[in-house]
Design a protein around this motif. Sequence first.
Motif, short mmCIF file in Angstrom:
data_model
loop_
_atom_site.label_atom_id
_atom_site.label_comp_id
_atom_site.label_asym_id
_atom_site.label_seq_id
_atom_site.Cartn_x
_atom_site.Cartn_y
_atom_site.Cartn_z
N ILE A 156 -1.05 5.63 5.86
CA ILE A 156 -1.46 6.45 6.99
C ILE A 156 -0.32 6.43 8.00
O ILE A 156 0.23 5.37 8.31
N LYS A 173 -7.62 8.41 14.51
CA LYS A 173 -7.10 8.03 13.19
C LYS A 173 -7.17 6.52 12.98
O LYS A 173 -7.55 6.06 11.90
N SER A 183 -9.29 4.49 14.33
CA SER A 183 -10.69 4.16 14.16
C SER A 183 -11.22 4.58 12.80
O SER A 183 -11.94 3.83 12.13
N LYS A 184 -10.84 5.77 12.37
CA LYS A 184 -11.34 6.32 11.10
C LYS A 184 -10.94 5.45 9.92
O LYS A 184 -11.73 5.18 9.01
N TYR A 185 -9.67 4.99 9.91
CA TYR A 185 -9.16 4.24 8.76
C TYR A 185 -9.21 2.72 8.97
O TYR A 185 -8.73 1.96 8.11
N HIS A 186 -9.77 2.30 10.11
CA HIS A 186 -9.93 0.87 10.40
C HIS A 186 -8.60 0.12 10.27
O HIS A 186 -8.50 -0.92 9.61
N ILE A 187 -7.58 0.67 10.91
CA ILE A 187 -6.27 0.02 10.92
C ILE A 187 -5.86 -0.22 12.37
O ILE A 187 -6.38 0.39 13.30
N SER A 201 0.88 -1.18 0.00
CA SER A 201 0.00 0.00 0.00
C SER A 201 0.91 1.22 0.00
O SER A 201 1.75 1.38 0.89
N ALA A 219 0.31 1.97 12.57
CA ALA A 219 0.85 2.79 11.50
C ALA A 219 2.25 3.26 11.87
O ALA A 219 2.60 3.35 13.06
N ASP A 265 -0.25 4.54 -0.31
CA ASP A 265 -0.88 5.68 0.36
C ASP A 265 -0.96 5.35 1.85
O ASP A 265 -2.00 4.93 2.36
#
Length: 300
Positions: A182, A196, A198-202, A178, A205, A180
Motif C-alpha cells: 500500500i 487508507k 484505517s482501511k488497511y490497518h497499517i 510483503s 506506507a 503487494d
Amino acid sequence: MLTSVQKEILQTLINLYQSSEGKSIKGEDIAEVMGRNPGTIRNQMQSLRSLSLVKGVPGPRGGYKPTIEAYHSLNITVSDKDSKVHIFKNGSKVENISVAKIEFTSVPQPSECEAAIKVLGSIKDLNLGDTISIGPTPVNNLGIIGRIVGRDDMDNILLLDTEIIRSIPKQTVGEIASRDVISFKMDCTIKDAAKKLSKYHIDGAPVMNESKVVGVFTVSDLVQAIAEGNENSTVGELMSANVVIVNEDLKIANAIELMLKRSISRLIIADNDQMLLGIVTRTDLINTIADLNQFPIITN
C-alpha cells in the motif's frame, strides 16, 4: 602451565587491548586495574614474553600487546573486528566488550538452561541480576537473553540464566517481504491518507513520485499534522524524506540491527533505481523469528 597471577595479567592485558582498539598497553595501567605493584607486573611480563604470550612495544607510546598464543592460552577465539558479538544491557550496546565464547551448561533442561559467556573486555559494569542480550553470533545468527547469576572476574566469564534462545533465520528480507504494498501519492490529502491507513490497518506506507520511492508517511505524521492544524496539507508536504531503503538481499539479522540503530519499524525494499519491490515491518521480522514450526516436535 600459567599461574593464576599470570592468567589474571594476561586477561587484563587482553581486556585493555580490546578497549584501546589496538594500542599498546603500559604495565602501569595493568597494575592499576589489578591493584598490584607495577614492579610485580614488569617481572611477570618477562616470563610471559619468554612464553611468546606477550610482545613488547618500545618507545614513548610503547607497552605490551597480547600475541595470538595469548588468546589461545585463555581459550579465546580471535575474530575479525567486523564479526564481533556484542552485549546489550537495557537496550543499549555495552561498549568496548564482546563475546569470545558461549558454552551451554544444562541444555537437557531448557527451563534451567545456563550459559557460560567468555567475554573480551571489562565486565565490571555487568552485575548480578542484570538482564542482558547477546548476539547475533556470526554464521548461525544465535541470539540469547538472560539474567546474570554468576561472574568470574579472574577468567572474565558471565554465567547466565537464559530466558530466550533464538537462532535468527538466514533468510533475506526479500524472502519475507510483503510485495503487494500500500502506498501514497505525493498529492494525497491528509484526510484520504487517514482513510487508507484505517482501511488497511497499517501505521505507515511509502510515498511514491511516479514509480520511485521518495519518502514515508506514518500515523505519527498524521497526528502531528492534525495537532499543528495542517489538515489541508498533502502527504508529500508532511512525509519523512529520510526513508531507509534496502536491497532485497539484506539478511534478516542485518535488518534487525538496522531497525534498532535507526529506531524505525519498517524497511522499504527497492532496486538501485529506487523502484519499489516490497516492504518489511518489525512485525514481519518478529513473526519470522518466533515461528516455532521450524523446530521439530519430539514426543515420547
